[in-house]
Design a protein around this motif. Structure first.
Motif, PDB file in Angstrom:
ATOM      1  N   CYS A   1      30.005  43.821  35.305  1.00 35.96           N
ATOM      2  CA  CYS A   1      31.460  43.748  35.087  1.00 35.96           C
ATOM      3  C   CYS A   1      32.119  43.903  36.456  1.00 35.96           C
TER       4      CYS A   1
ATOM      5  N   ASN B   1      35.058  50.861  31.812  1.00 35.61           N
ATOM      6  CA  ASN B   1      34.389  49.757  32.520  1.00 35.61           C
ATOM      7  C   ASN B   1      33.944  50.219  33.904  1.00 35.61           C
TER       8      ASN B   1
ATOM      9  N   CYS C   1      39.671  42.702  36.701  1.00 36.82           N
ATOM     10  CA  CYS C   1      38.746  41.948  35.856  1.00 36.82           C
ATOM     11  C   CYS C   1      38.790  40.491  36.309  1.00 36.82           C
TER      12      CYS C   1
ATOM     13  N   GLU D   1      44.278  43.981  30.712  1.00 28.29           N
ATOM     14  CA  GLU D   1      43.664  43.762  32.036  1.00 28.29           C
ATOM     15  C   GLU D   1      44.330  42.586  32.750  1.00 28.29           C
TER      16      GLU D   1
ATOM     17  N   CYS E   1      33.854  35.124  30.101  1.00 32.79           N
ATOM     18  CA  CYS E   1      33.277  36.197  30.925  1.00 32.79           C
ATOM     19  C   CYS E   1      31.789  35.870  31.114  1.00 32.79           C
TER      20      CYS E   1
HETATM   21 FE1  SF4 Z   1      34.343  43.113  32.835  1.00 28.55          FE
HETATM   22 FE2  SF4 Z   1      36.345  41.395  32.625  1.00 28.55          FE
HETATM   23 FE3  SF4 Z   1      33.964  40.711  31.657  1.00 28.55          FE
HETATM   24 FE4  SF4 Z   1      35.447  42.601  30.430  1.00 28.55          FE
HETATM   25  S1  SF4 Z   1      35.931  40.448  30.642  1.00 28.55           S
HETATM   26  S2  SF4 Z   1      33.264  42.721  30.908  1.00 28.55           S
HETATM   27  S3  SF4 Z   1      36.428  43.590  32.195  1.00 28.55           S
HETATM   28  S4  SF4 Z   1      34.459  41.109  33.828  1.00 28.55           S
END
Ligand code: SF4
Ligand code: 13P
Length: 336
Positions: free
Chosen positions: A121, A149, A207, A235, A293
């Motif tokens: 993350c 996180n 993020c 976020e 993601c």
């Molecule tokens: Fe991390 Fe953003 Fe993925 Fe959530 S969406 S796991 S905050 S990188």
């Protein structure tokens, strides 16, 4: 909030394997692809029984995981709360590493597995335990609220944790004039907008999925779809949240849609969210933009099956910091 696996909303397709499960995902998975997925699903269902295992899946998991093999689905807060109550020997976390680490902190005696150790993350990568010690030295006496996180090492240096579902309540619970809220700068700024009476200091973590949305994206979608309901994850940058109709954790976004049932909605977040709601709610139209993601998308039926077959990859927490990290998570769970 925890969502249970959604009710079947489509007719079963006779002749396909596992027809009732296919009905749950038929809006997203063409019938021709299903026979290739069904053997892994069947194996996972069998292995869960043999291993006395449960699968906790984040709301960003793809529909074929979220709607067919997951036992508990939810946002980070729900997954942490549910991890405490799990009655199983093995927990498979279909999500990212910090979620598995949190589940392990709360279940030290259980085997916690993540199907791919590289599921990280960008927020967790943005700050180290040494950084937090530096902040503590620079701002003596200022409480440190750390987003879940993050690594267990960062949690261990913190006073308590928060998620996007309880960040406002956690900061308020401190009754402090000044609070350090790390590492998500945008979440901290969005919380600041709701609690102007508290001075919130933050860190420059972002993020990588949510920082890419802009207010222009929202204006464009409103121009193209007049009357569309816009829901943004906190976020996102504050100017994106300001252009939206509602902001909340992934579970809060889902609850909002299911309660208000807008005819057209844009979920300014990870793409699987819309797919997972749409699978059971064909009357609601989901409009883009959304972003993927890459870390969440490391989970697959194949590697979940492998995790259960081989009991890998086991997530452990350094005993030297586990108690302090657990205390920060448990303090958060006491905030209502
Ligand atoms: Fe991390 Fe953003 Fe993925 Fe959530 S969406 S796991 S905050 S990188
Ligand atoms: P939620 O706690 O809202 O599910 O968010 C977790 C996350 O990683 C969002 O990017």
């Amino acid at each position: 909030m925890t969502a249970t696996v959604s009710p079947v909303s489509r007719m079963s397709v006779p002749g396909l394997p596992l027809p009732d499960l296919y009905a749950r995902v038929s809006r997203h998975i063409p019938a021709i692809e299903w026979p290739a997925l069904a053997p892994d699903i069947e194996a996972i269902l069998r292995l869960k029984r043999e291993r006395n295992a449960v699968i906790l899946a984040h709301n960003y998991q793809a529909p074929e995981i979220f709607h067919t093999v997951a036992d508990i689905v939810g946002d980070s807060l729900a997954l942490a709360r549910e991890a405490v109550n799990v009655d199983a020997d093995v927990i498979v976390l279909a999500g990212v590493h910090f979620m598995a680490e949190t589940a392990k902190l709360l279940n030290p005696s259980k085997t916690v597995l993540i199907p791919d150790m590289a599921a990280g993350c960008s927020l967790a990568d943005s700050i180290t335990a040494a950084d937090v010690r530096g902040l503590r030295a620079k701002y003596p006496g200022v409480p440190i609220v750390t987003y879940v996180n993050t690594s267990a090492a960062v949690k261990a240096e913190s006073d308590l944790c928060c998620t996007s579902g309880n960040a406002v309540a956690v900061v308020k619970s401190l009754n402090a004039p000044r609070v350090l809220m790390i590492p998500d700068e945008f979440l901290a700024q969005n919380v600041q907008a709701e609690i102007p009476e508290v001075e919130i200091l933050t860190w420059a973590g972002h993020c990588e999925v949510h920082e890419r949305f802009t207010p222009g994206d929202i204006r464009d979608v409103r121009d193209s779809y007049p009357g569309v309901t816009v829901i943004a994850h906190p976020e996102c940058p504050p100017d994106v949240v300001a252009e939206s109709d509602f902001s909340g954790s992934t579970a809060m976004m889902m609850d909002f849609v299911l309660q208000k049932r807008p005819s057209q909605v844009v979920l300014v977040t990870e793409c699987s969210m819309a797919d997972n709601i749409a699978a059971a709610n064909p009357d609601i139209e989901f409009i883009k933009p959304c972003n993927m993601c890459p870390h969440m998308k490391r989970m697959s039926l194949k590697n979940i099956r492998r995790a259960l077959e081989t009991l890998t990859h086991e997530v452990t927490v350094d005993p030297a910091l586990a108690d302090r990290a657990r205390a920060a998570v448990e303090r958060m769970l006491l905030v209502r």
